[in-house]
Design an enzyme around this catalytic site. Structure first.
Site, PDB file in Angstrom:
ATOM      1  N   THR A   1       0.827  -1.209   0.000  1.00  0.00           N
ATOM      2  CA  THR A   1       0.000   0.000   0.000  1.00  0.00           C
ATOM      3  C   THR A   1       0.861   1.260   0.000  1.00  0.00           C
ATOM      4  O   THR A   1       1.977   1.252   0.531  1.00  0.00           O
ATOM      5  CB  THR A   1      -0.905  -0.013   1.257  1.00  0.00           C
ATOM      6  OG1 THR A   1      -1.474   1.277   1.419  1.00  0.00           O
ATOM      7  CG2 THR A   1      -0.138  -0.343   2.527  1.00  0.00           C
ATOM      8  N   ASP A   2       0.307   2.331  -0.550  1.00  0.00           N
ATOM      9  CA  ASP A   2       1.015   3.621  -0.491  1.00  0.00           C
ATOM     10  C   ASP A   2       1.109   4.139   0.941  1.00  0.00           C
ATOM     11  O   ASP A   2       1.886   5.045   1.230  1.00  0.00           O
ATOM     12  CB  ASP A   2       0.329   4.664  -1.393  1.00  0.00           C
ATOM     13  CG  ASP A   2      -1.131   4.932  -1.046  1.00  0.00           C
ATOM     14  OD1 ASP A   2      -1.664   4.288  -0.121  1.00  0.00           O
ATOM     15  OD2 ASP A   2      -1.748   5.800  -1.707  1.00  0.00           O
ATOM     16  N   GLU A   3       0.307   3.548   1.853  1.00  0.00           N
ATOM     17  CA  GLU A   3       0.306   4.040   3.239  1.00  0.00           C
ATOM     18  C   GLU A   3       1.647   3.800   3.926  1.00  0.00           C
ATOM     19  O   GLU A   3       1.943   4.421   4.940  1.00  0.00           O
ATOM     20  CB  GLU A   3      -0.852   3.414   4.034  1.00  0.00           C
ATOM     21  CG  GLU A   3      -2.182   3.740   3.381  1.00  0.00           C
ATOM     22  CD  GLU A   3      -3.425   3.400   4.190  1.00  0.00           C
ATOM     23  OE1 GLU A   3      -3.355   3.335   5.424  1.00  0.00           O
ATOM     24  OE2 GLU A   3      -4.485   3.202   3.566  1.00  0.00           O
TER      25      GLU A   3
ATOM     26  N   TYR B   1      -1.585  -0.362  11.058  1.00  0.00           N
ATOM     27  CA  TYR B   1      -1.788  -1.057   9.769  1.00  0.00           C
ATOM     28  C   TYR B   1      -0.610  -0.795   8.836  1.00  0.00           C
ATOM     29  O   TYR B   1       0.005  -1.744   8.318  1.00  0.00           O
ATOM     30  CB  TYR B   1      -3.098  -0.595   9.119  1.00  0.00           C
ATOM     31  CG  TYR B   1      -3.200  -0.944   7.639  1.00  0.00           C
ATOM     32  CD1 TYR B   1      -3.322  -2.265   7.226  1.00  0.00           C
ATOM     33  CD2 TYR B   1      -3.150   0.055   6.656  1.00  0.00           C
ATOM     34  CE1 TYR B   1      -3.405  -2.590   5.864  1.00  0.00           C
ATOM     35  CE2 TYR B   1      -3.233  -0.259   5.304  1.00  0.00           C
ATOM     36  CZ  TYR B   1      -3.354  -1.583   4.913  1.00  0.00           C
ATOM     37  OH  TYR B   1      -3.421  -1.896   3.576  1.00  0.00           O
TER      38      TYR B   1
ATOM     39  N   LYS C   1       2.291  -3.350   7.237  1.00  0.00           N
ATOM     40  CA  LYS C   1       2.507  -3.558   5.797  1.00  0.00           C
ATOM     41  C   LYS C   1       3.945  -3.179   5.422  1.00  0.00           C
ATOM     42  O   LYS C   1       4.589  -3.852   4.608  1.00  0.00           O
ATOM     43  CB  LYS C   1       1.512  -2.736   4.968  1.00  0.00           C
ATOM     44  CG  LYS C   1       0.064  -3.150   5.089  1.00  0.00           C
ATOM     45  CD  LYS C   1      -0.257  -4.527   4.522  1.00  0.00           C
ATOM     46  CE  LYS C   1      -0.187  -4.612   3.019  1.00  0.00           C
ATOM     47  NZ  LYS C   1      -0.651  -5.938   2.526  1.00  0.00           N
TER      48      LYS C   1
END
Ligand code: NAD
Ligand code: TYD
Length: 364
Positions: free
Chosen positions: A134-136, A159, A163
């Protein structure tokens, strides 16, 4: 015939990926879908595909289960979607995120490595692992700039930290063992089968029920929305054409403030109701009550990331990927899907979807 292990394939993106791959490659691939069927896993998402795939209810953290899959099947590709995926839940219960997202990924890497390795640093031909990230992991942007693959990893929620940790472990396998893998980092997906705890499906559901629409903080946080089918296309390209070890950002240049998203959904639902009055039977409220007054600004999320925005230059230039679906089209298609699939929404809301696995696999 190539065999794909799709973990988390009963979730939102995973089930869209299974449909995309079956449609694209028709009878020429074999898909093994492995999913623990947590609250987010819904086998009804694969109702039309169950006779075309092998479904295994299993946990990516479980060594014996994963070993058994690799012993039984000649797996060529692994696409790891399996994860705990909701930021709000990660704030409440971080540990589960660490278990599945970090340890589960490492378990898949280790067992696939043992099965794929034929000599030191040498693997079977054309095997590949894609970690769906994810870009997060890049953290939060202010008003300017974009995430590139060279942006430092700076996760800010449990989260995204889980990741990011998984990404680093994949990278460690790539560097240390020359393990054949890629990482994709995409922006927020939207489309059919999205679990109604996430912003877009939650707002659609609440609008139809005339419930208040919770907007965190002042609603100016920005997400970069990507139609799920465009994401599936990107993963397929990376699996088959991605350069060994490379990270690819996937994003649609569709930045929107949350408050804009909520207003757009209200407008689209209203338009559908007027243009196709038969949809009004779905409403659990009066049509006149569908307006911006449903919006409620609520307490902000802890550590709420301000803005995500992807620079997808690498995947565009190297692999020729581009997002085909403009947000204006994709969001109308998405609302329409929810209007047409109220049975799906009802089974999720009532919890009935959880019984579907037993119904299908009892006695098999
Ligand atoms: P989702 O929550 O809808 O689906 C996750 C699936 O994984 C579910 O079917 C669940 O049952 C399964 N699962 C959870 N724990 C498992 C375990 N231990 N073993 C086996 N299966 C397990 O999530 P999604 O939105 O489809 O996201 C899929 C992947 O894409 C995730 O890795 C997520 O981090 C990543 N991602 C999602 C988005 C997004 O906008 N949805 C954006 C970027 C990245
Ligand atoms: P979400 O769909 O949970 O995805 P993510 O946190 O991974 O980006 O949330 C998208 C944005 O919408 C995020 O800025 C939080 C916000 N949000 C709300 O304002 N209200 C809500 O009820 C939810 C679920 C999210």
């Amino acid at each position: 015939m190539k065999t794909y292990l799709v973990t988390g394939g009963a979730g939102f993106i995973g089930s869209n990926f299974v449909k995309y791959m079956l449609n694209k490659y028709n009878e020429t691939i074999r898909l093994i879908v492995l999913d623990k069927l947590t609250y987010a896993g819904n086998l009804i998402n694969l109702e039309s595909e169950l006779d075309k795939v092998v479904f295994i209810k299993g946990d990516i953290c479980d060594q014996e289960t994963i070993k058994a899959v690799f012993e039984k099947e000649e797996i060529d590709y692994v696409v790891n979607f399996a994860a705990e995926s909701h930021v709000d839940r990660s704030i409440e219960n971080p540990q589960l995120f660490m278990q599945t997202n970090i340890l589960g990924t490492q378990n898949l890497l280790e067992i696939s490595k043992k099965n794929w390795q034929i000599d030191d640093d040498v693997y079977k031909e054309s095997v590949r692992f894609v970690q769906v990230s994810t870009d997060e992991v890049y953290g939060s942007l202010e008003n300017e700039g974009y995430f590139t693959e060279n942006t430092p990893i700076r996760p800010r929620s449990p989260y995204s930290a889980s990741k990011a940790s998984a990404d680093m472990i994949v990278q460690a396998y790539i560097e240390t063992y020359k393990y054949p893998a890629n990482i994709t980092r995409c922006s927020n997906n939207y489309g059919p089968f999205h679990f109604p705890e996430k912003l877009i499906p939650l707002i659609i559901k609440n609008v139809l029920e005339g419930r208040s629409l919770p907007v965190y903080g002042d609603g100016t946080n920005v997400r970069d929305w990507l139609y799920v089918k465009d994401h599936c296309k990107a993963i397929d390209l990376v699996l088959h054409k991605g350069k060994q070890g490379m990270v690819y950002n996937v994003g649609g240049h569709n930045e929107k403030q949350n408050i804009e998203i909520v207003r757009i959904i209200i407008d689209i639902v209203k338009n559908f109701m007027v243009e196709k009055p038969s949809y009004q039977t779905i409403l659990k409220t009066e049509l006149s009550k569908i307006n911006y007054e449903l919006i409620r600004f609520v307490k902000d999320r802890k550590g709420h990331d301000k803005r995500y925005a992807i620079d997808p230059t690498r995947i565009k230039c190297e692999l020729g990927w581009y997002p085909e679906t403009k947000f204006e089209e994709g969001i109308v298609k998405t609302v329409e899907w929810y209007l047409e699939n109220q049975n799906w929404v009802d089974s999720v809301a009532s919890g009935e979807y959880k019984e579907y696995y037993e119904k299908m696999y009892k006695g098999r």
